[in-house]
Write a protein that holds these residues in place. Structure first.
Motif, mmCIF file in Angstrom:
data_model
loop_
_atom_site.group_PDB
_atom_site.id
_atom_site.type_symbol
_atom_site.label_atom_id
_atom_site.label_comp_id
_atom_site.label_asym_id
_atom_site.label_seq_id
_atom_site.Cartn_x
_atom_site.Cartn_y
_atom_site.Cartn_z
ATOM 1 N N LEU A 71 11.525 2.201 -86.872
ATOM 2 C CA LEU A 71 12.594 2.932 -86.209
ATOM 3 C C LEU A 71 13.282 3.861 -87.202
ATOM 4 O O LEU A 71 13.471 3.504 -88.377
ATOM 5 C CB LEU A 71 13.619 1.956 -85.638
ATOM 6 C CG LEU A 71 13.199 1.203 -84.374
ATOM 7 C CD1 LEU A 71 14.111 -0.005 -84.164
ATOM 8 C CD2 LEU A 71 13.250 2.118 -83.162
ATOM 9 N N CYS A 72 13.615 5.046 -86.755
ATOM 10 C CA CYS A 72 14.347 5.993 -87.597
ATOM 11 C C CYS A 72 15.760 5.444 -87.823
ATOM 12 O O CYS A 72 16.507 5.188 -86.870
ATOM 13 C CB CYS A 72 14.413 7.364 -86.910
ATOM 14 S SG CYS A 72 15.403 8.578 -87.813
ATOM 15 N N LYS A 101 10.067 6.793 -87.830
ATOM 16 C CA LYS A 101 9.763 7.453 -89.100
ATOM 17 C C LYS A 101 9.076 6.469 -90.021
ATOM 18 O O LYS A 101 9.678 5.511 -90.503
ATOM 19 C CB LYS A 101 11.063 7.949 -89.746
ATOM 20 C CG LYS A 101 10.869 8.758 -91.013
ATOM 21 C CD LYS A 101 10.269 10.121 -90.714
ATOM 22 C CE LYS A 101 10.226 10.969 -91.982
ATOM 23 N NZ LYS A 101 9.573 12.287 -91.730
ATOM 24 N N GLY A 102 7.772 6.685 -90.243
ATOM 25 C CA GLY A 102 7.004 5.786 -91.094
ATOM 26 C C GLY A 102 6.466 4.589 -90.324
ATOM 27 O O GLY A 102 6.759 4.396 -89.137
ATOM 28 N N ARG A 103 5.670 3.775 -91.035
ATOM 29 C CA ARG A 103 5.089 2.574 -90.417
ATOM 30 C C ARG A 103 5.176 1.387 -91.375
ATOM 31 O O ARG A 103 5.315 1.555 -92.587
ATOM 32 C CB ARG A 103 3.628 2.827 -90.020
ATOM 33 C CG ARG A 103 3.490 3.739 -88.832
ATOM 34 C CD ARG A 103 2.065 3.782 -88.303
ATOM 35 N NE ARG A 103 1.146 4.485 -89.198
ATOM 36 C CZ ARG A 103 -0.159 4.604 -88.975
ATOM 37 N NH1 ARG A 103 -0.695 4.055 -87.889
ATOM 38 N NH2 ARG A 103 -0.921 5.266 -89.807
ATOM 39 N N ILE A 104 5.061 0.216 -90.811
ATOM 40 C CA ILE A 104 5.061 -1.016 -91.592
ATOM 41 C C ILE A 104 4.006 -1.947 -90.995
ATOM 42 O O ILE A 104 3.703 -1.863 -89.796
ATOM 43 C CB ILE A 104 6.457 -1.675 -91.593
ATOM 44 C CG1 ILE A 104 6.515 -2.789 -92.633
ATOM 45 C CG2 ILE A 104 6.824 -2.202 -90.194
ATOM 46 C CD1 ILE A 104 7.924 -3.311 -92.883
ATOM 47 N N ALA A 105 3.451 -2.812 -91.817
ATOM 48 C CA ALA A 105 2.365 -3.683 -91.362
ATOM 49 C C ALA A 105 2.892 -5.021 -90.865
ATOM 50 O O ALA A 105 3.898 -5.549 -91.363
ATOM 51 C CB ALA A 105 1.368 -3.913 -92.492
ATOM 52 N N LEU A 106 2.210 -5.549 -89.856
ATOM 53 C CA LEU A 106 2.384 -6.932 -89.414
ATOM 54 C C LEU A 106 1.211 -7.723 -89.979
ATOM 55 O O LEU A 106 0.061 -7.269 -89.891
ATOM 56 C CB LEU A 106 2.398 -7.024 -87.889
ATOM 57 C CG LEU A 106 3.330 -6.086 -87.126
ATOM 58 C CD1 LEU A 106 3.223 -6.348 -85.635
ATOM 59 C CD2 LEU A 106 4.758 -6.229 -87.606
ATOM 60 N N TYR A 107 1.479 -8.900 -90.535
ATOM 61 C CA TYR A 107 0.427 -9.664 -91.202
ATOM 62 C C TYR A 107 0.295 -11.076 -90.623
ATOM 63 O O TYR A 107 1.301 -11.730 -90.309
ATOM 64 C CB TYR A 107 0.712 -9.782 -92.702
ATOM 65 C CG TYR A 107 0.445 -8.505 -93.470
ATOM 66 C CD1 TYR A 107 -0.853 -8.112 -93.780
ATOM 67 C CD2 TYR A 107 1.491 -7.694 -93.883
ATOM 68 C CE1 TYR A 107 -1.101 -6.953 -94.489
ATOM 69 C CE2 TYR A 107 1.264 -6.522 -94.588
ATOM 70 C CZ TYR A 107 -0.039 -6.158 -94.880
ATOM 71 O OH TYR A 107 -0.284 -5.005 -95.574
ATOM 72 N N GLU A 108 -0.953 -11.507 -90.507
ATOM 73 C CA GLU A 108 -1.294 -12.889 -90.143
ATOM 74 C C GLU A 108 -2.212 -13.392 -91.250
ATOM 75 O O GLU A 108 -3.336 -12.901 -91.398
ATOM 76 C CB GLU A 108 -2.007 -12.895 -88.786
ATOM 77 C CG GLU A 108 -2.473 -14.250 -88.310
ATOM 78 C CD GLU A 108 -3.084 -14.157 -86.912
ATOM 79 O OE1 GLU A 108 -2.304 -14.039 -85.939
ATOM 80 O OE2 GLU A 108 -4.329 -14.170 -86.789
#
Length: 596
Positions: A487-488, A532-539
């Protein structure tokens, strides 16, 4: 719009065109002789030249100065019973000009002059050309009212009218772009091929507007943090889209007649064969550009693909500044990060990162390599393609054309005294078995697979033909990941969400009452997207002794998943819930990328 247009019947059209042209020549010859303006001998001379050159008789009569262009048009108008069209100073509105595309106008030597709801006034070299009239009526849905003009006048009008329309459109588009990015900036191709024939390319790709347009495209894409540029040809238009934070946005529509010039310019920069338009090509561009008063360097992977309307071009922007090599910045929860860091520092075994294309697997693996890249560690990678150059790591580009695939590269690596091996992707059983052999003989192997979650990776390897006991004894850890948009921070707003809906998403009832959920709004900082931008979800699934036993005994994906969760595995959905709780992303983004 009037009567329905007739669908053209193209059976035998070549014969009809040839017969009609012969009949037209005969009528025109008789007409000019009967008028007293051309003698029989002069007509015979013109007919002989026509047989040698294939030129239209009317053009030759004018070129030989046997008749003036004006007299020729008046004779033809009288003969055909149509009006003469004065095209030299003709101005046609874009709405009418767009009824007949430029390609069709050139093919049939016909220019739209005026139109109403039922009729289209069309200047033609040959008003008796029924094939042209049928096709244009079918394309426009209007009844064609033919007019007569010379070939010279029509060619000039096509170039002036359509060219002017395209030039004006391109000038406006480039002016808007320059205003938006405050100038195109300095752009330099660092590794451009130098031994090409400029003279041969000048007509198609050497014009300054084409170079300027491509430079603007690259600069604008970098300014918007785009990861890919798509240049897509269609029947009547050319579309440009950027992929920003994983989503495609249409950004501009260059003139259709610039299509080949743009493709040729990109191919020259990527050192591709500009004469080959029938097969796909892949290349690379290294550029240096000034943006926001500082120099930026980046690589572009270029892919061309022939479609029915021309070549589609995709350029992937590989910006080293966008590469996050700190594992803590990627999006791991603390427990998951601890398990991942422990696994990549083990002396042997396999660590797999899974997920669909574009989910950030390469960034995670590069970050892992940067974390363990010490002076006493020999790290070798086999990649297709090598996306970023990492100092101190031996990177090999896969080349299937010469037999250098992942399996053969991995075999060669084992003779190069490696400590850590990265295989870009395990695509088949052969590569999987060699990777397992490397892991069991004292090497740490990092690689990727395309699976939906971490537990299903085990049975995916078994499906490739790997024995269960080999999988259980070699695989140390499996990571599944997805990317969601951030989210921006400038424009996000608190959203009102029913707690029951949040429980359905996966929150516990007490969490649903306490969490603050944000939603995207849109502002100038985020290009009005709200993100704005991205982030990873991890398992992150650690292969524990209990899970090893389940693998050997044929445990199902559901059983493996249940055991991993009991041992503390955070699922992709749960990782997404953490990001919602932290105000990093929205509920919609998590729902789009994960399942319960």
């Amino acid at each position: 719009m009037g009567e329905p247009a007739r669908k053209p019947n193209l059976n035998g059209s070549s014969d009809r065109v040839a017969n009609r042209r012969g009949a037209t020549t005969t009528r025109l010859g008789k007409l000019v002789v009967d008028s007293g303006q051309v003698s029989e001998d002069d007509l015979e001379r013109a007919l002989q030249m026509q047989a040698e050159t294939g030129e239209r008789l009317g053009n030759l009569l004018v070129v030989l100065e046997l008749i003036t262009e004006m007299d020729l048009v008046e004779l033809l108008a009288q003969q055909y019973g149509v009006s003469a069209a004065d095209l030299d100073k003709l101005k046609v509105p874009d709405t009418i000009l767009s009824l007949v595309p430029q390609e069709m106008a050139r093919r049939y030597l016909a220019v739209p002059v005026a139109a109403d709801s039922q009729n289209l006034n069309l200047a033609m070299v040959d008003p008796s050309d029924v094939v042209a009239i049928d096709d244009i009526e079918f394309a426009t849905g209007l009844r064609v009212q033919p007019m007569i003009a010379t070939e010279r006048a029509i060619n000039d009008a096509v170039g002036r009218l359509y060219g002017g329309q395209a030039d004006a459109k391109m000038r406006k588009m480039m002016t808007d772009l320059e205003d938006e990015i405050r100038g195109p900036g300095d752009l330099e191709v660092v590794e451009e091929q130098e031994d090409f024939d400029l003279a041969a390319l000048s007509e198609e790709s050497g014009e300054a507007p084409v170079i300027k347009l491509v430079n603007l495209l690259l600069t604008d894409a970098l300014r918007r943090d785009a990861s890919d540029i798509h240049i897509e040809p269609y029947e009547k238009r050319l579309r440009v889209r950027y992929r920003i934070d994983g989503t495609l946005y249409e950004t501009m529509e260059p003139p259709k007649n610039m299509q080949h010039a743009i493709a040729s310019r990109v191919k020259i920069m990527a050192e591709l064969d500009i004469s080959e338009r029938r097969r796909p090509q892949d290349g690379r561009i290294k550029i240096r550009m000034r943006l926001d008063d500082r120099m930026r360097e980046l690589d572009l992977r270029v892919s061309t693909l022939p479609t029915i309307w021309g070549e589609k071009i995709v350029m992937r922007l590989l910006d080293p500044e966008g590469l996050k090599l700190n594992l803590a910045d990627l999006g791991f929860e603390k427990q998951s990060l601890d398990r991942f860091t422990e696994a990549i520092r083990m002396p042997f075994g396999i660590v797999l990162v899974t997920g669909p294309t574009g989910s950030g697997k390469t960034n995670t693996l590069y970050s892992a390599l940067a974390n363990i890249n010490d002076i006493d560690t020999n790290i070798m990678t086999a990649e297709d393609p090598v996306e970023f150059n990492l100092e101190g790591i031996n990177q090999v580009q896969i080349n299937e054309n010469v037999g250098l695939n992942f399996a053969s590269a991995l075999r060669s690596f084992l003779r190069q005294d490696p400590d850590v091996v990265l295989v870009g992707e395990i695509r088949d059983g052969e590569t999987a078995n060699i990777a397992i052999k490397a892991a069991l003989t004292g090497h740490l192997v990092l690689s990727t697979l395309h699976t939906n979650d971490a537990p299903s990776t085990i049975n995916r390897m078994v499906d490739m033909g790997v024995e269960r006991f080999l999988v259980s004894s070699s695989v140390q850890l499996i990571v599944a990941q997805r990317l969601v948009r951030r989210l921006c921070k400038k424009c996000r707003e608190v959203a009102t969400v029913d707690p029951e809906a949040l429980v359905e998403v996966g929150f516990a009832p007490e969490e649903a009452m306490a969490v603050t959920v944000y939603r995207p709004i849109g502002c100038d900082r985020c290009n009005d997207t709200g993100y704005k931008g991205r982030i990873a979800l991890y398992e992150v699934m650690q292969v524990s002794p209990k899970i090893r036993d389940m693998i050997v005994n044929g445990g199902t994906n559901a059983e493996l998943r249940a055991t991993a969760r009991n041992e503390g595995m955070i699922t992709l959905r749960e990782s997404g819930l953490v990001k919602i709780w932290q105000g990093i992303t929205s509920v919609d983004e998590v729902l789009k990328e994960t399942a319960l």
